[in-house]
Design an enzyme around this catalytic site. Structure first.
Site, PDB file in Angstrom:
ATOM      1  N   HIS A 124      38.178 -56.171  27.282  1.00 45.28           N
ATOM      2  CA  HIS A 124      38.712 -57.224  28.218  1.00 45.28           C
ATOM      3  C   HIS A 124      38.545 -56.473  29.786  1.00 45.28           C
ATOM      4  O   HIS A 124      38.175 -57.150  30.549  1.00 45.28           O
ATOM      5  CB  HIS A 124      40.262 -57.516  27.844  1.00 45.28           C
ATOM      6  CG  HIS A 124      41.069 -58.229  28.928  1.00 45.28           C
ATOM      7  ND1 HIS A 124      41.338 -59.494  28.567  1.00 45.28           N
ATOM      8  CD2 HIS A 124      41.701 -57.815  30.314  1.00 45.28           C
ATOM      9  CE1 HIS A 124      42.025 -60.007  29.759  1.00 45.28           C
ATOM     10  NE2 HIS A 124      42.394 -59.001  30.517  1.00 45.28           N
ATOM     11  N   GLU A 125      39.211 -55.198  29.770  1.00 45.61           N
ATOM     12  CA  GLU A 125      39.120 -54.800  31.080  1.00 45.61           C
ATOM     13  C   GLU A 125      37.666 -54.690  31.781  1.00 45.61           C
ATOM     14  O   GLU A 125      37.431 -54.733  32.737  1.00 45.61           O
ATOM     15  CB  GLU A 125      39.739 -53.202  31.121  1.00 45.61           C
ATOM     16  CG  GLU A 125      41.067 -53.363  30.615  1.00 45.61           C
ATOM     17  CD  GLU A 125      42.010 -54.408  31.297  1.00 45.61           C
ATOM     18  OE1 GLU A 125      41.797 -54.776  32.461  1.00 45.61           O
ATOM     19  OE2 GLU A 125      42.908 -54.831  30.444  1.00 45.61           O
TER      20      GLU A 125
HETATM   21  N1  TRP Z   1      45.131 -57.232  35.312  1.00 43.09           N
HETATM   22  C1  TRP Z   1      45.525 -56.538  33.814  1.00 43.09           C
HETATM   23  C2  TRP Z   1      44.582 -57.138  32.831  1.00 43.09           C
HETATM   24  O1  TRP Z   1      45.025 -58.203  32.495  1.00 43.09           O
HETATM   25  C3  TRP Z   1      46.931 -56.610  33.755  1.00 43.09           C
HETATM   26  C4  TRP Z   1      48.035 -56.263  34.900  1.00 43.09           C
HETATM   27  C5  TRP Z   1      48.527 -56.943  35.788  1.00 43.09           C
HETATM   28  C6  TRP Z   1      48.550 -54.927  34.628  1.00 43.09           C
HETATM   29  N2  TRP Z   1      49.631 -56.404  36.379  1.00 43.09           N
HETATM   30  C7  TRP Z   1      49.658 -55.255  35.816  1.00 43.09           C
HETATM   31  C8  TRP Z   1      48.644 -53.864  33.918  1.00 43.09           C
HETATM   32  C9  TRP Z   1      50.605 -54.015  36.082  1.00 43.09           C
HETATM   33  C10 TRP Z   1      49.286 -52.803  34.319  1.00 43.09           C
HETATM   34  C11 TRP Z   1      50.192 -52.992  35.373  1.00 43.09           C
HETATM   35  O2  TRP Z   1      44.043 -56.550  32.436  1.00 43.09           O
HETATM   36 ZN    ZN Z   2      43.178 -59.069  32.299  1.00 42.15          ZN
END
Ligand code: TRP
Ligand code: ZN
Length: 854
Positions: free
Chosen positions: A294-295
């Site tokens: 995903h990342e």
């Molecule tokens: N964008 C991240 C993901 O979905 C998730 C995410 C959003 C996040 N805000 C966060 C992770 C705050 C840690 C802390 O992969």
């Molecule tokens: Zn994400």
């Protein structure tokens, strides 16, 4: 009574008020002088005023920052401090902004911005955390290149992009790809790496690293393999390759969510990357593989193409969840992944969509954006993409995606941009389909049938109940995958997709020689609730014969639900035909063990509660619990003679491998063991616990023993063996609460909050205890109200430290309208108590207020 309203009413942000920033940011240079309590951040930013600015005000976000000095074009300036940031008079030609600020990472328990975790520095900037690092236009449509210099004593100093220089006590990084501030990251610590390399399809040699604290270096290999598989898969399936010389992953113990896709420097909750057979379960391995993917996939869907504003969050999250699900399906089993996702959707998204927190995948307003990282944005956002793909077909889907990457690379986009690409690539009009993005709530699709003279007719009627702020809903485009079976189990009509667009629609199949059995919503082709009066005989038939594995499981799930509902509402005995069907299935060695395990896994008690509520019956959690116990006991007795053979047949020989085949077998083996434990009082579980050389079997055996109240010795031994491994201890904490009886759950959880290893500041540990309490349905909802009180007390205490995690966990209360008036009053009192507590965060205030309005 204290005043419930915060001192200043929190601001609400609206999608309709979007205005672009009045300046271009041409480049950003940051210097960090690290110090636990007094880190200095020096910024040098090139701004160019836009000639066509709609909003020419120079406003920089900033929160909890100590401004030491500010300069424009080298001259000291005194900015005006305003709510949430600063403004300043600026030249009308391009200029240089410089600021020096001081922050206190060691005191940052909110885990947003720059903070410290187990002695290391790390950052979390999505969504609006960069404003806690320095003054900046902290919005995703402002993109720029970043150069970073870090000065600190730590042996490893990391930031985004490629390394450009390093020496004793310093390192420099440059990220050539323009990015919004939410993708900024910095890590500094005495870390060890698990290194590897990858060559992209165009021949770029990429250095890969997973960075961990000393002691964890033997838990990186699986994550690294998952990363390389993800890189290959994205090249093969989407034609997307990696675009920097280095890709770093860092494991951090204190983290609010799962992981974060910062450009070239992904930061992971250690629970979502560290893995070893001894300490991780099969479920952990599968999840880690999915999150790494995903990342990584965000590098294109999120980073190269980002969101114009946070209302568009599902543009990157829905698409990236969809992509990681495709990846998992390809790496493992497509039907198993689909069933798992539907179980999760029903467990997490349906309650949201059918309660006070309902919102569309693209919300139109928020007070705190962190509250919108929801199952609706992520999982329903992914379902919407799955429907789009089904409607346009695979070829058109990939054609549209190519156009998306081509047209929007380097841009900050909207859902309109996304749909336009599909319209241009396929010539389809997607205006009605777009309702999926703007309407909240789960559509109900009522299906009736008629068979006359060889013609079989299905009538579909769709409607969506009202949700907050949306009393009336319009019909949506719903792709219904339907197949027909003959009475002897042959498929007389292969799967076809019926496109529903109207409130009521009739479809006729002609020339059938007998009345068929319909298999509707195959593969769960749309996130809807199907309403159809049918018989258990027909469900049993589909469970045995459907050619669609999803609907086979679904038929079993419906039978399980019906028998439980009957047990709860009129004390019926478990349905005998269903028990027979289950027995046949479990003993069918030709059927995928993973599927057999899923068919043997009962619907959750919370799901039964929702089903009862949907049928106008007030759920009694204790009765639902009792029905579940009775059912499992009856099933165990029914299978009694086959259980020992099945247990032996599903025991995996040889060294542990976390692959789909092994984990499927172990899942089935685990189900068998839990049934066996009902009959042998835990003898087999105790033997398995003793012999286990992997966490899946050790933990599985311990869970069986604890559930049977026979696990005190093993639980103590487990604790002593694993007490210095935080991730394993999270499992131990959670298991105590998950296995507690309805009467004792709150007590057990309460006791654990006084355990020397309980640490509220660590979100994983807090969730292990409080999340398990909320997940113990009958325990949390025990009529003493002790569960509600304990959770509320802990949420109030945590809110002062970590608003984001507190607010997310408030969702445990979202289902309150389902329950009886006594429970409703108890929950309401706790919610009001939270709302009235001093200095409540904006995050928690918004969540509790919305929940109460339900
Ligand atoms: N964008 C991240 C993901 O979905 C998730 C995410 C959003 C996040 N805000 C966060 C992770 C705050 C840690 C802390 O992969
Ligand atoms: Zn994400």
């Amino acid at each position: 009574m204290k005043d419930a309203a915060p001192t200043t009413a929190p601001e609400t942000f609206y999608l309709k008020n979007y205005k672009p920033f009045g300046f271009e940011v041409d480049s950003v240079e940051l210097t960090f002088l690290l110090s636990p309590n007094a880190t200095r951040v020096l910024s040098k930013i090139q701004f160019s005023p836009k000639s066509d600015a709609v909003d020419p005000r120079f406003f920089l976000h900033g929160e909890a920052l100590k401004l030491i000095s500010a300069k424009i074009n080298g001259e000291a300036v005194t900015p005006e401090m305003v709510d949430g940031g600063l403004t300043c008079a600026t030249p009308d030609t391009p200029f240089t902004w410089e600021a020096e600020i001081e922050i206190d990472p060691a005191a940052n328990t909110a885990l947003e911005g720059l903070y410290m975790s187990s002695g290391m520095y790390c950052t979390q900037c999505e969504a609006e955390g960069f404003r806690k690092i320095t003054y900046y236009p902290d919005r995703p449509d402002v993109m720029s290149t970043f150069s970073v210099r870090i000065e600190g004593q730590e042996s490893v100093l990391l930031s985004n992009g490629n390394p450009t220089g390093q020496g004793e006590g310093w390192a420099e990084w440059h990220d050539p790809w323009p990015k919004p501030a939410y993708l900024f990251a910095l890590v500094a610590g005495d870390l060890l790496n698990h290194p590897d390399r990858f060559t992209t399809q165009s021949g770029r040699d990429v250095e890969l690293n997973i960075w961990v604290r000393p002691g964890d270096e033997d838990k990186c290999a699986f994550g690294m393999e998952a990363l390389k598989k993800s890189m290959t898969w994205d090249e093969q399936v989407y034609g997307r390759e990696y675009d920097l010389d280095i890709f770093n992953i860092v494991a951090v113990d204190d983290f609010n969510m799962g992981a974060m896709e910062n450009k070239g420097l992904n930061i992971f909750n250690s629970s979502c990357v560290l893995a070893s057979p001894e300490t991780s379960t099969d479920a952990n391995f599968e999840r880690i593989e999915a999150i790494i993917a995903h990342e990584y996939f965000h590098n294109w869907t999120g980073n190269r193409i980002t969101c114009r504003d946070w209302f568009q969050l599902c543009l990157k999250e829905g698409l990236t969840v969809y992509r990681d699900a495709q990846f998992t399906a390809d790496m493992r089993s497509e039907p198993v992944k689909r069933i798992e996702d539907v179980i999760a959707l029903r467990a997490r998204q349906f309650p949201e969509d059918n309660g006070p927190l309902a919102h569309p995948p693209r919300p139109e307003q928020f007070q705190e954006i962190n509250n919108f990282y929801t199952a609706t944005v992520y999982e329903k956002g992914a379902e919407v993409i799955g429907m789009l793909k089904r409607l346009v077909g695979d070829d058109s889907y990939y054609k549209a995606l190519d156009l998306y990457f081509d047209r929007h690379d380097g841009q900050a986009c909207t859902i309109e941009d996304w749909l336009q690409v599909f319209e241009d690539a396929t010539g389809r009009d997607l205006s009605q389909f777009k309702l999926w993005y703007s309407q909240a709530g789960t559509p109900r699709v009522k299906v009736t049938e008629d068979y006359t003279d060889g013609n079989y007719t299905l009538t579909f009627e769709q409607s969506t109940p009202p949700t907050p702020e949306q009393p009336d809903k319009s019909p949506r485009v719903i792709p219904m995958a339907v197949g027909l079976l003959s009475a002897n189990g042959d498929e007389v009509c292969a799967t076809q997709v019926i496109e529903l667009t109207k409130a009521k629609q009739v479809v006729t199949f002609e020339g059938l020689t007998s009345k068929p059995v319909p298999s509707i919503l195959r593969e769960f082709s749309a996130p809807v609730i199907l309403q159809r009066e049918t018989t258990n005989a027909e469900r049993t038939f589909l469970l045995a014969h459907d050619t669609d594995p999803f609907n086979r499981w679904e038929a079993g799930n419906a039978l399980a639900t019906e028998t439980r509902v009957a047990m709860v509402t009129h004390g019926a005995a478990p349905d005998a035909a269903y028990l027979d069907a289950l027995e046949k299935l479990v003993r069918d060695d030709n059927l995928d063990p993973a599927l057999r395990a899923l068919v043997l896994s009962p619907p959750s008690q919370s799901e039964i509660a929702q089903t009862l509520h949907d049928r106008g019956i007030t759920p009694d959690p204790q009765k639902i619990y009792d029905a579940a116990e009775t059912f499992t006991q009856t099933l165990a007795q029914q299978l009694e003679t086959s259980l020992p053979r099945l247990y032996a047949a599903t025991t995996v020989d040889g060294p542990y491998k976390p692959d789909a085949k092994g984990s499927g077998l172990r899942a089935l083996n685990g189900r068998i063991l839990s049934l066996l434990t009902r009959l042998d009082g835990g003898d087999q579980a105790a033997r398995q616990y003793q012999a286990a050389d992997n966490m899946t079997q050790q933990y599985g055996a311990l869970a069986c023993l604890m559930k049977a109240e026979k696990g005190a010795t093993q639980s103590q031994a487990f604790f002593e063996h694993w007490q210095s491994d935080r991730l394993v201890m999270d499992k131990w904490f959670a298991l105590q609460v998950a296995c507690a009886t309805p009467q004792t759950a709150a007590n057990v959880a309460s006791g654990l909050t006084n355990h020397p290893l309980f640490d509220m500041k660590n979100p994983n540990r807090f969730r292990a205890v409080m999340g398990a309490l909320a997940g113990n349905h009958a325990g949390f909802h025990h009529d003493s109200g002790a569960g509600y009180t304990l959770l509320a007390q802990n949420l109030i205490a945590l809110d002062a430290l970590n608003p984001q995690t507190t607010a997310r966990m408030c969702a445990a209360f979202q289902t309150w309208p389902r329950y009886d008036s006594v429970r409703q009053a108890l929950i309401r009192a706790e919610l009001e108590r939270i709302l009235a507590s001093d200095g409540l965060s904006r995050d928690t205030n918004e969540m509790v207020s919305r929940i109460l309005q339900g």
